[in-house]
Motif scaffolding. Structure first.
Motif, PDB file in Angstrom:
ATOM      1  N   SER A   1       2.867 -66.830 -79.728  1.00  0.00           N
ATOM      2  CA  SER A   1       1.481 -67.103 -80.104  1.00  0.00           C
ATOM      3  C   SER A   1       1.316 -68.611 -80.235  1.00  0.00           C
ATOM      4  CB  SER A   1       1.122 -66.409 -81.416  1.00  0.00           C
ATOM      5  OG  SER A   1       1.883 -66.936 -82.476  1.00  0.00           O
ATOM      6  N   VAL A   2       0.120 -69.090 -79.929  1.00  0.00           N
ATOM      7  CA  VAL A   2      -0.180 -70.517 -79.993  1.00  0.00           C
ATOM      8  C   VAL A   2      -1.368 -70.714 -80.922  1.00  0.00           C
ATOM      9  CG1 VAL A   2      -0.741 -72.598 -78.686  1.00  0.00           C
ATOM     10  CG2 VAL A   2       0.605 -70.776 -77.608  1.00  0.00           C
ATOM     11  N   SER A   3      -1.202 -71.628 -81.883  1.00  0.00           N
ATOM     12  CA  SER A   3      -2.254 -71.936 -82.851  1.00  0.00           C
ATOM     13  C   SER A   3      -2.478 -73.434 -82.909  1.00  0.00           C
ATOM     14  CB  SER A   3      -1.859 -71.452 -84.251  1.00  0.00           C
ATOM     15  OG  SER A   3      -1.593 -70.078 -84.257  1.00  0.00           O
ATOM     16  N   ALA A   4      -3.686 -73.795 -83.324  1.00  0.00           N
ATOM     17  CA  ALA A   4      -4.003 -75.198 -83.582  1.00  0.00           C
ATOM     18  C   ALA A   4      -3.992 -75.415 -85.084  1.00  0.00           C
ATOM     19  CB  ALA A   4      -5.377 -75.543 -83.019  1.00  0.00           C
ATOM     20  N   LEU A   5      -3.545 -76.596 -85.520  1.00  0.00           N
ATOM     21  CA  LEU A   5      -3.556 -76.948 -86.941  1.00  0.00           C
ATOM     22  C   LEU A   5      -4.787 -77.805 -87.203  1.00  0.00           C
ATOM     23  CD1 LEU A   5       0.163 -77.952 -87.622  1.00  0.00           C
ATOM     24  CD2 LEU A   5      -1.018 -75.890 -88.369  1.00  0.00           C
ATOM     25  N   GLY A   6      -5.677 -77.288 -88.019  1.00  0.00           N
ATOM     26  CA  GLY A   6      -6.879 -78.032 -88.359  1.00  0.00           C
ATOM     27  C   GLY A   6      -7.003 -78.210 -89.857  1.00  0.00           C
ATOM     28  N   ALA A   7      -8.124 -78.733 -90.282  1.00  0.00           N
ATOM     29  CA  ALA A   7      -8.359 -78.976 -91.702  1.00  0.00           C
ATOM     30  C   ALA A   7      -8.313 -77.689 -92.516  1.00  0.00           C
ATOM     31  CB  ALA A   7      -9.706 -79.672 -91.888  1.00  0.00           C
ATOM     32  N   ASP A   8      -8.678 -76.562 -91.899  1.00  0.00           N
ATOM     33  CA  ASP A   8      -8.694 -75.279 -92.602  1.00  0.00           C
ATOM     34  C   ASP A   8      -7.434 -74.454 -92.353  1.00  0.00           C
ATOM     35  OD1 ASP A   8     -11.224 -75.828 -93.631  1.00  0.00           O
ATOM     36  OD2 ASP A   8     -12.214 -75.005 -91.846  1.00  0.00           O
ATOM     37  N   GLY A   9      -6.387 -75.062 -91.835  1.00  0.00           N
ATOM     38  CA  GLY A   9      -5.142 -74.345 -91.566  1.00  0.00           C
ATOM     39  C   GLY A   9      -5.003 -74.006 -90.094  1.00  0.00           C
TER      40      GLY A   9
ATOM     41  N   GLY B   1      -6.978 -65.898 -76.597  1.00  0.00           N
ATOM     42  CA  GLY B   1      -6.161 -65.437 -75.481  1.00  0.00           C
ATOM     43  C   GLY B   1      -4.686 -65.764 -75.606  1.00  0.00           C
ATOM     44  N   LEU B   2      -4.300 -66.510 -76.644  1.00  0.00           N
ATOM     45  CA  LEU B   2      -2.892 -66.901 -76.795  1.00  0.00           C
ATOM     46  C   LEU B   2      -2.297 -66.365 -78.094  1.00  0.00           C
ATOM     47  CD1 LEU B   2      -3.017 -70.589 -75.485  1.00  0.00           C
ATOM     48  CD2 LEU B   2      -2.537 -68.487 -74.229  1.00  0.00           C
ATOM     49  N   GLY B   3      -2.852 -65.262 -78.602  1.00  0.00           N
ATOM     50  CA  GLY B   3      -2.369 -64.683 -79.850  1.00  0.00           C
ATOM     51  C   GLY B   3      -1.074 -63.910 -79.701  1.00  0.00           C
ATOM     52  N   GLU B   4      -0.933 -63.157 -78.632  1.00  0.00           N
ATOM     53  CA  GLU B   4       0.288 -62.379 -78.393  1.00  0.00           C
ATOM     54  C   GLU B   4       0.576 -62.365 -76.894  1.00  0.00           C
ATOM     55  OE1 GLU B   4       0.415 -58.539 -80.196  1.00  0.00           O
ATOM     56  OE2 GLU B   4      -0.003 -59.324 -82.192  1.00  0.00           O
ATOM     57  N   VAL B   5       1.151 -63.439 -76.421  1.00  0.00           N
ATOM     58  CA  VAL B   5       1.477 -63.560 -74.997  1.00  0.00           C
ATOM     59  C   VAL B   5       2.886 -63.020 -74.771  1.00  0.00           C
ATOM     60  CG1 VAL B   5       1.795 -65.157 -73.074  1.00  0.00           C
ATOM     61  CG2 VAL B   5       0.005 -65.594 -74.789  1.00  0.00           C
TER      62      VAL B   5
END
Length: 166
Positions: free
Chosen positions: A94-102, A108-112
């Motif tokens: 899974s791919v996530s971005a780190l932002g101010a809110d976590g 589309g990249l939650g469970e590849v």
């Protein structure tokens, strides 16, 4: 032996088909081994060389299952992230971005799913990914790398093994 240098030019490997490939280098006899990937691109009268160091192992001796990129691309990039599955069983990333809110999972990249000993190229086209730190997590051993930038528009941040630091 110490100091021995081996160079592999994939363009000279007989029978290697065109297209993307993955490779893993390791040692079985316990000798220390340093592997760096050096890529040089030529174009418009200039030459750019990028060097990526080998992957550090975790305290338990295994390869990392999480990776982070200090900066995502500055513009949408198709096939901007490469994931290589090191095991002979299917893995999920899974791919996530780190932002101010976590952390925010990229659409589309939650469970590849990555095939056994397979490779997958992931698109970094979501606005959420642009100019943000990215985190890649897997349920097994994977190697993660950003596609080598080919223009000034792209961030040149490489993937770093382990969890992001805050």
């Amino acid at each position: 032996p110490a100091g021995r240098v081996a160079t592999v030019d994939s363009g000279t490997v007989s029978g290697l088909p065109e297209g993307p490939h993955g490779a893993v280098v390791s040692t079985l006899d316990g000798d220390e081994l340093v592997v760096e990937r050096v890529l040089t691109r030529y174009g418009d009268g200039s030459r750019v060389t990028s060097i990526a160091a080998g992957v550090p192992v975790r305290n338990d001796g295994l390869l990392p299952t999480s990776w982070w990129l200090p900066a995502g691309p500055s513009v949408p990039v198709e096939r901007g992230l490469v994931v290589l599955n090191l095991d002979n069983v299917e893995r999920t990333v899974s791919v996530s971005a780190l932002g101010a809110d976590g952390e925010v999972t990229l659409g589309g990249l939650g469970e590849v799913v990555v095939a056994p000993a397979g490779r997958v190229d992931l698109d970094l086209v979501s606005d959420v990914a642009l100019n943000q730190p990215l985190v890649v997590r897997s349920d097994g051993r994977v190697l993660v790398e950003r596609t080598v930038p080919s223009a000034e528009l792209f961030s040149s941040a490489w993937a770093i093994a382990g969890e992001p630091t805050r």
